[in-house]
Motif scaffolding. Structure first.
Motif, PDB file in Angstrom:
ATOM      1  N   GLN A  56       2.080  -6.971   0.986  1.00 55.75           N
ATOM      2  CA  GLN A  56       1.855  -5.334   1.543  1.00 55.75           C
ATOM      3  C   GLN A  56       2.551  -4.554   0.511  1.00 55.75           C
ATOM      4  O   GLN A  56       2.177  -3.599   0.268  1.00 55.75           O
ATOM      5  N   MET A  57       3.968  -4.788   0.460  1.00 50.84           N
ATOM      6  CA  MET A  57       4.673  -3.975  -0.627  1.00 50.84           C
ATOM      7  C   MET A  57       4.052  -3.895  -2.007  1.00 50.84           C
ATOM      8  O   MET A  57       4.146  -2.731  -2.605  1.00 50.84           O
ATOM      9  N   ARG A  58       3.624  -5.044  -2.423  1.00 49.62           N
ATOM     10  CA  ARG A  58       3.145  -5.124  -3.917  1.00 49.62           C
ATOM     11  C   ARG A  58       1.888  -4.467  -3.871  1.00 49.62           C
ATOM     12  O   ARG A  58       1.719  -3.594  -4.811  1.00 49.62           O
ATOM     13  N   ASN A  59       1.181  -4.478  -2.991  1.00 45.14           N
ATOM     14  CA  ASN A  59      -0.214  -3.511  -3.142  1.00 45.14           C
ATOM     15  C   ASN A  59       0.201  -2.189  -2.954  1.00 45.14           C
ATOM     16  O   ASN A  59      -0.454  -1.248  -3.907  1.00 45.14           O
ATOM     17  N   ASN A  60       1.172  -1.667  -2.127  1.00 46.87           N
ATOM     18  CA  ASN A  60       1.636  -0.542  -2.242  1.00 46.87           C
ATOM     19  C   ASN A  60       2.133   0.017  -3.731  1.00 46.87           C
ATOM     20  O   ASN A  60       2.004   1.117  -4.273  1.00 46.87           O
ATOM     21  N   LEU A  61       2.707  -0.790  -4.211  1.00 44.04           N
ATOM     22  CA  LEU A  61       3.449  -0.590  -5.656  1.00 44.04           C
ATOM     23  C   LEU A  61       2.380  -0.489  -6.459  1.00 44.04           C
ATOM     24  O   LEU A  61       2.792   0.403  -7.568  1.00 44.04           O
ATOM     25  N   ILE A  62       1.565  -1.284  -6.474  1.00 38.36           N
ATOM     26  CA  ILE A  62       0.434  -1.289  -7.419  1.00 38.36           C
ATOM     27  C   ILE A  62      -0.466  -0.042  -7.575  1.00 38.36           C
ATOM     28  O   ILE A  62      -0.736   0.830  -8.622  1.00 38.36           O
ATOM     29  N   GLU A  63      -0.659   0.617  -6.525  1.00 40.19           N
ATOM     30  CA  GLU A  63      -1.063   1.912  -6.372  1.00 40.19           C
ATOM     31  C   GLU A  63       0.048   3.097  -6.716  1.00 40.19           C
ATOM     32  O   GLU A  63      -0.647   3.797  -7.622  1.00 40.19           O
ATOM     33  N   ARG A  64       1.209   2.817  -6.663  1.00 37.58           N
ATOM     34  CA  ARG A  64       2.224   3.944  -6.941  1.00 37.58           C
ATOM     35  C   ARG A  64       2.210   3.807  -8.602  1.00 37.58           C
ATOM     36  O   ARG A  64       2.317   4.720  -9.422  1.00 37.58           O
ATOM     37  N   VAL A  65       2.100   2.435  -9.017  1.00 37.29           N
ATOM     38  CA  VAL A  65       2.117   2.323 -10.508  1.00 37.29           C
ATOM     39  C   VAL A  65       0.943   3.064 -11.223  1.00 37.29           C
ATOM     40  O   VAL A  65       1.254   3.697 -12.222  1.00 37.29           O
ATOM     41  N   ASN A  66      -0.045   3.017 -10.582  1.00 35.50           N
ATOM     42  CA  ASN A  66      -1.400   3.202 -11.189  1.00 35.50           C
ATOM     43  C   ASN A  66      -1.366   4.940 -11.206  1.00 35.50           C
ATOM     44  O   ASN A  66      -1.804   5.452 -12.127  1.00 35.50           O
ATOM     45  N   GLU A  99       5.098  -7.570 -13.800  1.00 33.30           N
ATOM     46  CA  GLU A  99       3.829  -7.800 -14.460  1.00 33.30           C
ATOM     47  C   GLU A  99       2.699  -7.674 -13.302  1.00 33.30           C
ATOM     48  O   GLU A  99       1.560  -7.048 -13.293  1.00 33.30           O
ATOM     49  N   LEU A 100       3.055  -8.210 -12.028  1.00 35.40           N
ATOM     50  CA  LEU A 100       2.297  -8.182 -10.858  1.00 35.40           C
ATOM     51  C   LEU A 100       1.812  -6.854 -10.321  1.00 35.40           C
ATOM     52  O   LEU A 100       1.006  -6.735  -9.741  1.00 35.40           O
ATOM     53  N   VAL A 101       2.824  -5.875 -10.546  1.00 38.21           N
ATOM     54  CA  VAL A 101       2.359  -4.845 -10.311  1.00 38.21           C
ATOM     55  C   VAL A 101       1.822  -3.617 -11.232  1.00 38.21           C
ATOM     56  O   VAL A 101       1.841  -2.549 -11.242  1.00 38.21           O
ATOM     57  N   SER A 158      12.281  -5.632  -3.680  1.00 34.02           N
ATOM     58  CA  SER A 158      12.920  -4.190  -3.709  1.00 34.02           C
ATOM     59  C   SER A 158      13.504  -3.823  -4.969  1.00 34.02           C
ATOM     60  O   SER A 158      13.568  -2.632  -5.024  1.00 34.02           O
ATOM     61  N   LEU A 159      13.635  -4.852  -5.742  1.00 37.13           N
ATOM     62  CA  LEU A 159      14.093  -4.403  -7.217  1.00 37.13           C
ATOM     63  C   LEU A 159      12.781  -3.789  -7.929  1.00 37.13           C
ATOM     64  O   LEU A 159      13.026  -2.687  -8.580  1.00 37.13           O
ATOM     65  N   ILE A 160      11.628  -4.026  -7.569  1.00 41.60           N
ATOM     66  CA  ILE A 160      10.434  -3.458  -8.305  1.00 41.60           C
ATOM     67  C   ILE A 160      10.243  -2.273  -7.788  1.00 41.60           C
ATOM     68  O   ILE A 160       9.725  -1.255  -8.307  1.00 41.60           O
ATOM     69  N   GLU A 161      10.457  -2.120  -6.465  1.00 39.75           N
ATOM     70  CA  GLU A 161      10.401  -1.006  -5.658  1.00 39.75           C
ATOM     71  C   GLU A 161      11.526  -0.005  -6.395  1.00 39.75           C
ATOM     72  O   GLU A 161      11.057   1.359  -6.561  1.00 39.75           O
ATOM     73  N   ASN A 162      12.456  -0.271  -6.603  1.00 39.97           N
ATOM     74  CA  ASN A 162      13.480   0.481  -7.297  1.00 39.97           C
ATOM     75  C   ASN A 162      13.094   1.103  -8.620  1.00 39.97           C
ATOM     76  O   ASN A 162      13.378   2.153  -8.938  1.00 39.97           O
ATOM     77  N   LEU A 163      12.435   0.127  -9.433  1.00 40.89           N
ATOM     78  CA  LEU A 163      12.253   0.676 -10.760  1.00 40.89           C
ATOM     79  C   LEU A 163      10.992   1.726 -10.438  1.00 40.89           C
ATOM     80  O   LEU A 163      11.022   2.686 -11.128  1.00 40.89           O
ATOM     81  N   VAL A 164      10.196   1.619  -9.452  1.00 40.04           N
ATOM     82  CA  VAL A 164       9.067   2.642  -9.345  1.00 40.04           C
ATOM     83  C   VAL A 164       9.512   3.863  -8.715  1.00 40.04           C
ATOM     84  O   VAL A 164       9.430   4.967  -9.158  1.00 40.04           O
ATOM     85  N   ILE A 165      10.508   3.727  -7.891  1.00 44.23           N
ATOM     86  CA  ILE A 165      11.344   4.823  -7.353  1.00 44.23           C
ATOM     87  C   ILE A 165      12.008   5.687  -8.604  1.00 44.23           C
ATOM     88  O   ILE A 165      11.743   6.878  -8.583  1.00 44.23           O
ATOM     89  N   ALA A 166      12.587   4.863  -9.645  1.00 42.54           N
ATOM     90  CA  ALA A 166      13.431   5.481 -10.677  1.00 42.54           C
ATOM     91  C   ALA A 166      12.502   6.128 -11.315  1.00 42.54           C
ATOM     92  O   ALA A 166      12.692   7.425 -11.828  1.00 42.54           O
TER      93      ALA A 166
END
Ligand code: NAP
Length: 288
Positions: free
Chosen positions: A14-24, A58-60, A273-281
């Motif tokens: 679920q979090m990964r899908n959300n992060l993919i959208e945010r990265v896009n 890479e996955l996100v 959570s680390l990937i989420e932090n990268l996206v947040i940054a």
């Protein structure tokens, strides 16, 4: 007792899908989140952790670069190289992979990365958020505590007003986790290597979180079924070549209501959570 296994997998997806959208979305604005990892030497365990972080990036759709420096590097050259990374506008998150060799250990490693690129969440400015009462997970908070809170939320395990025992008081897990849970209005007790009569605490807690790194630290004698405890196992140990936590899962699971597995529990929550932090940054860079 019928217990529930708190697997990270559904939440990670679920979090990964959300992060993919945010990265896009970030990419559509001309920014691709990019993680830079500093590794000094070639510690095999570090290389495995780094491989997992690369894959998670890479996955996100985020980018990743490894800066592997010679294990003889002196503090001056290390700091100069790090400065270049800090000043690189294309890198949004930096991690100094631990452990570092002896000659670098005296450096204030947690505060060397600029707070806005500190995706581990260890910088004093970021940990201070916890001391100020922050419970907003869209901040650069330490990854394991954040992942644990998200896991509890996902499985609707309330912490407000609950008695929570955190075993371990490290800077990366035990201490920030205790503070974060207190911000969520849990009543937190911290146990450590000098705690006497650990059983007295484990038997009286609603939630027991073990972040120690000792096989079989918690066994059947630490739990009573009537308490309906939730157990979160942070420990990473090897036993006969297999990855295990601090909790003897086979013995403890029939005596508790909820228990996180190892592997497949806190570990994957930390990485996502680390990937989420990268996206947040990266997002904060746009917001300014
Ligand atoms: P750490 O810095 O070594 O801290 C261990 C803590 O455990 C210390 O506070 C220590 O007490 C306490 N302790 C040691 N023996 C004890 C005992 N018999 N009873 C009660 N407390 C005891 O370790 P860490 O970095 O926090 O990591 C802890 C474990 O979690 C390790 O297995 C690590 O690999 C794992 N980990 C997992 C993840 C993940 O994502 N799953 C992330 C980070 C860490 P003192 O303070 O008194 O020494």
């Amino acid at each position: 007792m019928n217990f529930r296994t708190l697997s990270a997998q559904p939440l990670v997806e679920q979090m990964r899908n959300n992060l993919i959208e945010r990265v896009n979305l970030l990419k559509s604005k001309g920014l691709t989140p990019r993680m830079g990892i500093v590794l000094v030497g070639d510690n095999p365990a570090s290389l495995t952790y780094i491989k997992n972080k690369r894959k998670a990036c890479e996955l996100v759709g985020a980018q990743f670069e490894l800066h592997q420096w010679n294990d003889q590097i002196g503090p001056e050259e290390f700091l100069a190289n790090l400065e270049a990374l800090k000043n690189n506008p294309d890198i949004h998150g930096i991690i100094i992979q631990l452990p570092v060799p002896e000659q670098l250990k005296h450096l204030d490693l947690t505060n060397l990365v600029s707070p806005e690129k500190d995706i581990d969440g260890f910088h004093g400015m970021n940990t201070q958020l916890l001391f100020k009462g922050c419970r907003e997970l869209e901040n650069l908070l330490p990854c394991t505590p954040k992942g644990i809170v998200r896991l509890l939320q996902h499985y609707n395990i309330a912490v407000e007003g609950k008695e929570v025992l955190v075993i371990g008081r490290s800077l990366i897990v035990g201490k920030p986790l205790s503070m974060l849970l207190s911000n969520y209005n849990a009543t937190v007790t911290i146990a450590h290597s000098k705690t006497k009569d650990l059983i007295r605490y484990t038997k009286n807690a609603d939630i027991v979180i073990s972040a120690v790194g000792k096989v079989n630290l918690l066994t059947a004698k630490h739990f009573s079924p009537e308490r309906k405890t939730t157990v979160i196992d942070v420990g990473i140990n090897t036993l006969n070549g297999k990855l295990v936590g601090d909790v003897n899962f086979a013995e403890v699971s029939p005596l508790v209501a909820n228990i996180s597995p190892v592997p497949g529990g806190v570990g994957p929550m930390t990485v996502i959570s680390l990937i989420e932090n990268l996206v947040i940054a990266c997002e904060k860079k746009i917001k300014g």
